[in-house]
Structures are given as C-alpha cells and as structure tokens.
Design a protein around this motif. Structure first.
Motif, mmCIF file in Angstrom:
data_model
loop_
_atom_site.group_PDB
_atom_site.id
_atom_site.type_symbol
_atom_site.label_atom_id
_atom_site.label_comp_id
_atom_site.label_asym_id
_atom_site.label_seq_id
_atom_site.Cartn_x
_atom_site.Cartn_y
_atom_site.Cartn_z
ATOM 1 N N SER B 4 0.733 -1.159 -0.162
ATOM 2 C CA SER B 4 -0.085 0.246 0.120
ATOM 3 C C SER B 4 0.754 1.284 -0.072
ATOM 4 O O SER B 4 0.534 2.397 -0.780
ATOM 5 N N ASP B 5 1.904 1.425 0.804
ATOM 6 C CA ASP B 5 2.716 2.485 0.867
ATOM 7 C C ASP B 5 3.516 2.590 -0.828
ATOM 8 O O ASP B 5 3.451 3.880 -1.131
ATOM 9 N N ALA B 6 3.898 1.716 -1.117
ATOM 10 C CA ALA B 6 4.441 1.714 -2.388
ATOM 11 C C ALA B 6 3.568 2.213 -3.433
ATOM 12 O O ALA B 6 3.907 3.171 -4.156
ATOM 13 N N VAL B 7 2.223 1.888 -3.269
ATOM 14 C CA VAL B 7 1.147 2.166 -4.193
ATOM 15 C C VAL B 7 1.066 3.903 -4.063
ATOM 16 O O VAL B 7 1.088 4.507 -5.241
ATOM 17 N N ASP B 8 0.892 4.344 -2.885
ATOM 18 C CA ASP B 8 0.830 5.662 -2.671
ATOM 19 C C ASP B 8 1.983 6.359 -3.271
ATOM 20 O O ASP B 8 1.587 7.403 -4.125
ATOM 21 N N ARG B 9 3.134 5.738 -3.306
ATOM 22 C CA ARG B 9 4.310 6.754 -3.895
ATOM 23 C C ARG B 9 4.196 6.598 -5.323
ATOM 24 O O ARG B 9 4.586 7.608 -5.984
ATOM 25 N N ILE B 10 3.899 5.495 -5.870
ATOM 26 C CA ILE B 10 3.793 5.556 -7.441
ATOM 27 C C ILE B 10 2.573 6.456 -8.034
ATOM 28 O O ILE B 10 2.655 6.790 -9.025
ATOM 29 N N ILE B 11 1.453 6.356 -7.165
ATOM 30 C CA ILE B 11 0.321 7.134 -7.413
ATOM 31 C C ILE B 11 0.735 8.623 -7.569
ATOM 32 O O ILE B 11 0.455 9.484 -8.547
ATOM 33 N N HIS B 12 1.723 9.057 -6.439
ATOM 34 C CA HIS B 12 2.092 10.534 -6.592
ATOM 35 C C HIS B 12 2.700 10.839 -7.623
ATOM 36 O O HIS B 12 2.866 11.795 -8.272
ATOM 37 N N SER B 13 3.767 9.740 -8.076
ATOM 38 C CA SER B 13 4.752 9.880 -9.215
ATOM 39 C C SER B 13 3.874 9.930 -10.545
ATOM 40 O O SER B 13 4.157 10.826 -11.406
ATOM 41 N N ALA B 14 2.765 9.347 -10.332
ATOM 42 C CA ALA B 14 1.765 9.292 -11.697
ATOM 43 C C ALA B 14 1.100 10.618 -11.625
ATOM 44 O O ALA B 14 1.108 11.280 -12.946
#
Lengths: 157, 157
Positions: B4-14
């Motif tokens: 989940s944390d990694a997902v948040d980071r990826i979403i932010h990058s997106a």
DNA sequence: CCAAATAATGATACACTGTATCAAAATACG
DNA sequence: CGTATTTTGATACAGTGTATCATTATTTGG
C-alpha cells in the motif's frame, strides 16, 4: 490471395499432411481453408461466415467455424493472429520442409500480414531475454507490428 | 502486487507525470490505477469493475473503465496485453528514466507477466527481420509467451 | 451390407470484450 | 458566479468466443 490453381494444389498438399498425421480434412474444413486461402488479409471468424456464404452459398454456424479454425490451427494449416483476432492460412502449407513456429509482421496501417520463417538471430535474442528474466522460451512464435513497404511509400509520397 | 505504501508513492509519481504532460489524473482514474497496482497479474476490464467494487464500493460502468484504461495507456501508466485482453499497471511509473516501449514475457501456465526493458539485442534483431521483409519497425513493443521460473520448478518437481 | 461406434456438424443459448451515443456531473476559467 | 470544457454515467448494441446438447456423416467390426 492465392490464385485458384495454386489453391487446389495447396489443398491437396494439406490433405496429404492430414493423412500423414491421422487427421481428416473433411469437406467443410476444406471449404473454410479455401476461404482463408482466397483472402489477401487476415479475416475474422464471422468474416469467414460471410465469405463462405459468398463463395459456396449456405450458412455455416459460428460454432462450426470456430471448431474448424481450431482444427486447422492444430494441423498447422492456419494461424490465429492474436493482435487482431483474425485468422490466416499458413503460408507454408505446400512447402515440404518443417517451418517451425510462425512469426508475423503486421502492418499497423493496412493490416497486411507477412508470415516470416524462424529467424535464428531473433530467436537467439528472444532466448536471452527469457533467460535474463528466469523465464524459459517455449515457442518463438511472435507477432510484431510495423509498417509495410507499400504504406511507407504512400505515407512519404 | 505492490504494498500500500509503495502504491501511494507510485500514484504520486503518476500525478506528477500527468501534470508534466498536461493531463489530469482524476479521482476515478486514480482509483482504477490503484486497482491495477494492487493486482499480481493482468486483469480484464470487467475484472476491474469487480475489483473496484471490492476495494472502493459502488459500480463503475464498463464504458468508464474502458475510457480510463485508454487514458492510462496514453499516459504510459498502464498497458494492455493484447494476447490476453488484459491490463496491467506499467511497472516503471516511479522510475524517472524513460523506459521506451514495453516488452512483456507471459507465462503460458500461470499467466504471470513480467515487463522487461528495451533489450537492445532483441530490438536490433527485430529490426533486421523487418528490413528483410521490407517492413519498417515502428515500435519494439512485443509480447512473448514462455514459462516462468516458478512454473518450471513445479512442472519438473 | 448392416448395425454400432465414432467423428463431425448444427442449433441454441450465453458469456466476455469493446464501442457508439447521448445525458449528467464535475472541473476549469474568465 | 456563470459559462465552457472535461469527465463520468446510462443505455444500447456489435463483435468474439464457448458450452451444451441434438443431429448428421463416417468409420469399423461382424
């Protein structure tokens, strides 16, 4: 597109191959194969139904078409192009040599398809990619999208 | 599957990438991207509808899903696997380098997919095949079927 | 040759994938 | 705030493919 005489010759070759394999190239299967051979381009299953009606009259049910396409694929007489959900006759039916897994070039514009032989260099590189990722290659079958000679000329001209 | 944390980071990058491109990563688009990121394997459009309901509640209409998938693909945030009619998040969203055209390895057995970078040797050989056939390569995007490490072990053990 | 077994085809229904069109809601922008 | 644009929703429908069971051909053994 293959001319009618050539088609007869290819059909005959296909019959021989099926006999050798212990499978039966029935009347209907022959007609569908003939439809495929008469096309210039890949054709959809439902397109084949229409083509069948035009050439031979009568309706072939979709289930039969799909079954027959399955048979033709199992016997290496036709291929499915996964990128288009369309089907083409194998371009090597009349060749006596074994031609390995099919590799296709697809024109993104006119949708023409060229079946090319197994390219050693390409297969080698594919193998490397698989190995680097801890996958194992099981077939070098591949479909690659590009633009054909004719469409290149039209575009630039 | 990404935690989940990694997902948040990826979403932010997106979001950052979209901003840079002048496109908008709306709420719904974010949620669908999140669904994709939480999958271990490629998922169908209708599978996404179910997943969306499970995670976030409420029904997303198929038309919206397809539109959003289109948007995500245009923005290189997701890819469609043509061989399976399924979709995955791009595995390089959070990378800052440009990663070129996607190349995929697909396990024929468990359907796992690995997105690999542009392999220079492979691209070179693809180019040669195109040239020999008077085609021109326009993208080295390609999907190759094999068998993954895990399934190999299971099969042989 | 006939009958039983096998193979191939047909009919029907249905699931999945995707698009077209128009309406409604949300967002951006002057 | 009010208008224009973008995004999303609703509905309908076309295309692709499979499952199931019935029917028709074909093979095969007696």
């Amino acid at each position: 597109m293959t001319n009618s005489d050539a088609v007869d010759r290819i059909i005959h070759s296909a019959e021989t191959q099926c006999l050798k394999r212990g499978s039966r190239l029935s009347k209907k299967r022959t007609l569908i194969l003939r439809c495929l051979l008469l096309q210039e381009k890949p054709i959809s299953a439902y397109g084949l139904i229409d083509t069948y009606r035009e050439y031979f009259g009568g309706d072939m049910p979709a289930t039969s078409v799909y079954r027959i396409l399955g048979f033709l694929q199992e016997n290496s007489l036709a291929h499915k192009l996964q990128l288009q959900n369309k089907y083409i006759a194998c371009s090597h039916i009349a060749c006596d040599h074994d031609h390995g897994s099919p590799q296709f070039l697809i024109c993104v514009q006119c949708k023409a398809v060229k079946e090319v032989g197994n390219n050693v260099g390409l297969v080698t590189e594919m193998n490397k990619v698989f190995e680097r990722s801890e996958f194992r290659m099981i077939t070098p079958q591949v479909e690659m999208v590009g633009i054909c000679d004719k469409c290149q000329r039209v575009d630039s001209g």
